[in-house]
Each structure stands twice: as structure tokens, then as C-alpha cells.
Scaffold this motif. Structure first.
Motif, PDB file in Angstrom:
ATOM      1  N   ARG A 242      18.478  40.761  40.464  1.00 36.02           N
ATOM      2  CA  ARG A 242      19.219  40.111  39.395  1.00 36.02           C
ATOM      3  C   ARG A 242      20.303  41.037  38.850  1.00 36.02           C
ATOM      4  NH1 ARG A 242      16.682  36.859  34.204  1.00 36.02           N
ATOM      5  NH2 ARG A 242      18.637  36.599  33.035  1.00 36.02           N
ATOM      6  N   ARG A 243      19.998  42.331  38.743  1.00 36.46           N
ATOM      7  CA  ARG A 243      20.981  43.286  38.253  1.00 36.46           C
ATOM      8  C   ARG A 243      22.152  43.394  39.218  1.00 36.46           C
ATOM      9  NH1 ARG A 243      22.206  44.650  33.433  1.00 36.46           N
ATOM     10  NH2 ARG A 243      19.965  44.762  32.944  1.00 36.46           N
ATOM     11  N   ALA A 244      21.882  43.383  40.513  1.00 37.15           N
ATOM     12  CA  ALA A 244      22.954  43.440  41.514  1.00 37.15           C
ATOM     13  C   ALA A 244      23.829  42.191  41.431  1.00 37.15           C
ATOM     14  CB  ALA A 244      22.355  43.582  42.914  1.00 37.15           C
ATOM     15  N   ALA A 245      23.194  41.032  41.240  1.00 37.17           N
ATOM     16  CA  ALA A 245      23.970  39.797  41.089  1.00 37.17           C
ATOM     17  C   ALA A 245      24.833  39.859  39.833  1.00 37.17           C
ATOM     18  CB  ALA A 245      23.020  38.598  41.032  1.00 37.17           C
ATOM     19  N   ALA A 246      24.265  40.382  38.750  1.00 41.61           N
ATOM     20  CA  ALA A 246      25.025  40.493  37.502  1.00 41.61           C
ATOM     21  C   ALA A 246      26.245  41.393  37.668  1.00 41.61           C
ATOM     22  CB  ALA A 246      24.120  41.025  36.385  1.00 41.61           C
ATOM     23  N   ARG A 247      26.094  42.462  38.452  1.00 41.23           N
ATOM     24  CA  ARG A 247      27.250  43.346  38.696  1.00 41.23           C
ATOM     25  C   ARG A 247      28.369  42.585  39.396  1.00 41.23           C
ATOM     26  NH1 ARG A 247      23.308  47.388  39.477  1.00 41.23           N
ATOM     27  NH2 ARG A 247      23.201  46.982  41.718  1.00 41.23           N
ATOM     28  N   GLU A 248      28.008  41.708  40.320  1.00 46.19           N
ATOM     29  CA  GLU A 248      29.049  40.966  41.036  1.00 46.19           C
ATOM     30  C   GLU A 248      29.705  39.914  40.147  1.00 46.19           C
ATOM     31  OE1 GLU A 248      30.306  42.051  43.721  1.00 46.19           O
ATOM     32  OE2 GLU A 248      28.766  43.603  43.721  1.00 46.19           O
ATOM     33  N   VAL A 249      28.930  39.294  39.260  1.00 49.60           N
ATOM     34  CA  VAL A 249      29.544  38.395  38.285  1.00 49.60           C
ATOM     35  C   VAL A 249      30.494  39.183  37.395  1.00 49.60           C
ATOM     36  CG1 VAL A 249      29.122  36.886  36.310  1.00 49.60           C
ATOM     37  CG2 VAL A 249      27.607  36.782  38.290  1.00 49.60           C
ATOM     38  N   ALA A 250      30.053  40.369  36.944  1.00 50.29           N
ATOM     39  CA  ALA A 250      30.905  41.215  36.106  1.00 50.29           C
ATOM     40  C   ALA A 250      32.175  41.611  36.850  1.00 50.29           C
ATOM     41  CB  ALA A 250      30.135  42.455  35.660  1.00 50.29           C
ATOM     42  N   ARG A 251      32.047  41.874  38.144  1.00 51.46           N
ATOM     43  CA  ARG A 251      33.229  42.227  38.943  1.00 51.46           C
ATOM     44  C   ARG A 251      34.208  41.057  38.986  1.00 51.46           C
ATOM     45  NH1 ARG A 251      32.373  46.539  41.864  1.00 51.46           N
ATOM     46  NH2 ARG A 251      30.215  45.950  42.348  1.00 51.46           N
ATOM     47  N   GLN A 252      33.662  39.846  39.118  1.00 50.27           N
ATOM     48  CA  GLN A 252      34.515  38.654  39.103  1.00 50.27           C
ATOM     49  C   GLN A 252      35.195  38.511  37.737  1.00 50.27           C
ATOM     50  OE1 GLN A 252      34.167  36.339  42.043  1.00 50.27           O
ATOM     51  NE2 GLN A 252      36.134  35.592  41.331  1.00 50.27           N
ATOM     52  N   ILE A 253      34.423  38.706  36.668  1.00 43.03           N
ATOM     53  CA  ILE A 253      34.962  38.598  35.315  1.00 43.03           C
ATOM     54  C   ILE A 253      36.084  39.604  35.086  1.00 43.03           C
ATOM     55  CG2 ILE A 253      34.435  38.959  32.867  1.00 43.03           C
ATOM     56  CD1 ILE A 253      31.562  38.031  33.509  1.00 43.03           C
ATOM     57  N   GLN A 254      35.855  40.843  35.482  1.00 41.32           N
ATOM     58  CA  GLN A 254      36.850  41.886  35.228  1.00 41.32           C
ATOM     59  C   GLN A 254      38.107  41.691  36.062  1.00 41.32           C
ATOM     60  OE1 GLN A 254      33.408  45.168  34.708  1.00 41.32           O
ATOM     61  NE2 GLN A 254      35.456  46.045  34.847  1.00 41.32           N
ATOM     62  N   THR A 255      37.953  41.220  37.285  1.00 39.65           N
ATOM     63  CA  THR A 255      39.122  40.937  38.110  1.00 39.65           C
ATOM     64  C   THR A 255      39.931  39.812  37.493  1.00 39.65           C
ATOM     65  OG1 THR A 255      37.872  41.618  40.068  1.00 39.65           O
ATOM     66  CG2 THR A 255      39.916  40.398  40.441  1.00 39.65           C
TER      67      THR A 255
END
Length: 347
Positions: A242-255
Motif C-alpha cells: 500500500r505504501r508503494a502504491a501511495a508513492r506512485e499516486v503521490a508521484r502522479q500528483i506532484q507531476t
């Protein structure tokens, strides 16, 4: 509760072979999803960067319609100020006919400055451009012999767009509406609503109450209006996953944020952060549809209680590998969708 699949994922590499693989993965997932209980396929629109390789959503949806004849297809959303309304309605009607009346038309204002600059459009005037275009699109979808002289568009000879749409009077129209002004405009026109991906159930419920209030003020009916929300999904109880998935959502958000604030892609490569902001990661961790199938059903039930009638689920986001996303998609179809059939939905 109806659950569709929405596609929004970063392509750090934008060469020919990477783009080809992205579309092959998309086609494979769509074809597989046809008879698994999903309600539809939704494609966004973005240009000039690998933030999302979806510059031609109507073409992608044409392929989806052929690969998955039992699913609806939808734009979530088209950046309406970038389109010529006559050209758009011709394409929309053709796709609606070819799909046998399965198209949902999602529209919005857009927000990335470089996209507007690339088309020679002014982002600062996007609200006025959106409203004029939306009204003109509705006329072109429902009227014959249309002429128009506005601030952004002209039709100097009477036109009747052909073919007509398959659905009558036209495909359902969905509007991405966040601000009170946008929500009021959507309600006044009878558009269905598309909510934000990271809104809490309480925030979504508040917006839905606003819809009822605005409908009463505008003297229009709120009955029959639907409310869809995008959600990033992770199926699994492992905290590390779940933490790894959250990092990828955060990456999408920041981009997305960088592009919204005026960052320019370099050679089409998006400004993907190497490390994500812990605050964005924590936000994503809390707002994911995540956990066991039973927990995800409970979370979707919360959305239904807030007024949501459709969830558009993103299984691939950030730089998450396609195979990881496909595995989550398969588990969701097998273990979550059957339980949702018993979930009451506001109609």
C-alpha cells in the motif's frame, strides 16, 4: 454501484517503442475487462508530455469500443477549450454511432498551461471559453441549421452535424466541476458531475448537497443527475504494498502539480519527481481505495452514502508497472465487483 476503469499513468519514456507498449497494455486490459462486471472505460485528455499518453482519447475509445462490446466508453475529460465544437461533435456522434450508443461525454476546462500554449489558447480565459463551447456543443448535438457568433467560435453558415448521435437526444454529458461557479453551470445545463479523485466522502457529500441547493436555486431538477468520482485503487493488505502504491499516486500528483504551475516537458518527458513529498505520500496513503476486498467494499459503500453513483477506478498510475496494475485489476474483478452488486445506489 457501477465501477468503470479510468486510465491515467505516467510514461517517463516517450519513445516509439514505449508508446507502442503502453497502447498494447491498454488494449489487453480493455479486452480482458469486457465481461468481468465493469461498467465502462474512461480516458482523459493530455497533450505534449508523458504525463498521460492520451492526446487522442476518442481514438483510444474507438479501439476500446471494438475490443469490449459490452462496456460503455467515456471521456474523463476532454479539455473543451482546446477543441473546435463542430469538429468535436462530428467525432462524438460518429463514435456514438459506431459504438451503438455507448458513449459518455465528459468535459472540463483543463489546467496545464503548456497544453493551452501549444494550441495557441489562453488558459486565463478558459472558463469563458469552456462555457461558450459547452453551450455550442449542446446546440450542435440537438439542433439543425446552427449558426453562431461568439467570443471564441464562429459558424458563418447554417450547419447540421452528421451523423446524428445514436443516443437521443445526445450522449450523457459529464462535467468536471469543483468550484461553485463550475458546479452551478453544470447543474443549470443538466450535466452529470465528476468529482475529485482525492476528495474525502465527507467532502463529496458536501458537494452533492450543494448540487441539490443549486438545482433549487436554478429551478431545475436534480433527480436523475449522477455523481462519479475517480479513485486510485490498491488491492492488498500488505502495508509495504500500500505504501508503494501511495508513492506512485503521490508521484502522479506532484507531476500534475508541476505541470499546473507552468513546468514545461522536455522533449515530451514529464517533470517526474525522483523522490516524492512525504506529505503527498501520506495523503495518497489515506485516500486510496485500498485493503482487502471486504475493506474496499466498505470504502465504496461510504462513497455511495455520500451520493456517488459511479466509481471510475485507476489501477495503473504514477510509474506503477502495467503487470502490477493488471494483477490488481483481476483481483478487484474477482473479489470486489461481485459484492458490489448488492450495494444500493441512489438513482
Amino acid at each position: 454501484m457501477r465501477v468503470g476503469i479510468t486510465y491515467l499513468s505516467i510514461s517517463p519514456s516517450v519513445d516509439r517503442s514505449s508508446a507502442r507498449q503502453k497502447y498494447l497494455d491498454f488494449a489487453r486490459q480493455v479486452e480482458w475487462a469486457n465481461d468481468r462486471g465493469f461498467s465502462g472505460i474512461w480516458i482523459t485528455e493530455h497533450h505534449f508530455s508523458g504525463y498521460s499518453l492520451s492526446s487522442s482519447p476518442l481514438l483510444l475509445l474507438g479501439q476500446a469500443a471494438a475490443l469490449a462490446p459490452d462496456l460503455r466508453i467515456g471521456t474523463g475529460i476532454l479539455v473543451l477549450p482546446l477543441w473546435d465544437p463542430v469538429r468535436l461533435v462530428a467525432d462524438v456522434n460518429t463514435l456514438d454511432q459506431l459504438s451503438g450508443g455507448r458513449l459518455d461525454l465528459g468535459i472540463g476546462r483543463g489546467y496545464q498551461p503548456h497544453e493551452f500554449l501549444g494550441f495557441g489558447r489562453d488558459l486565463d480565459r478558459s472558463r469563458a471559453a469552456f462555457e461558450e463551447s459547452a453551450d455550442l456543443v449542446l446546440r450542435l448535438l440537438t439542433e439543425t441549421e446552427v449558426t453562431h457568433k461568439g467570443e471564441f467560435h464562429r459558424i458563418d453558415a447554417p450547419v447540421t452535424v452528421l451523423p446524428p448521435s445514436h443516443q437521443a437526444p445526445h450522449p450523457p454529458v459529464w462535467a468536471a466541476a469543483v468550484s461553485p461557479e463550475s458546479t452551478r453551470f453544470a447543474v443549470r445545463r443538466g450535466f452529470h458531475l465528476l468529482g475529485l479523485a482525492l476528495s474525502t466522502p465527507a467532502e463529496l457529500a458536501a458537494q452533492w448537497r450543494t448540487v441539490a441547493t443549486l438545482a433549487a436555486e436554478e429551478g431545475v431538477a436534480a433527480e436523475g443527475l449522477e455523481y462519479a468520482v475517480n479513485r486510485f485503487v490498491h488491492v492488498g493488505t500488505d502495508p509495504a504494498g500500500r505504501r508503494a502504491a501511495a508513492r506512485e499516486v503521490a508521484r502522479q500528483i506532484q507531476t500534475s502539480r508541476a505541470l499546473a504551475e507552468g513546468a514545461y516537458p522536455t522533449g515530451g518527458r514529464p517533470p517526474v519527481p525522483a523522490a516524492v513529498d512525504p506529505a503527498d505520500e501520506e495523503l495518497a496513503y489515506q485516500r486510496l481505495l485500498a485493503g482487502s476486498p471486504e475493506q474496499i467494499v466498505e470504502q465504496i459503500a461510504e462513497l455511495a452514502a455520500a451520493g456517488v453513483t459511479r466509481v471510475n477506478a485507476a489501477f495503473e498510475y504514477g510509474t506503477l508497472p502495467a503487470e502490477t496494475a493488471f494483477a490488481a485489476l483481476r483481483t478487484f474483478a474477482a473479489e470486489v465487483l461481485p459484492a458490489l452488486r448488492e450495494l444500493p445506489v441512489r438513482l
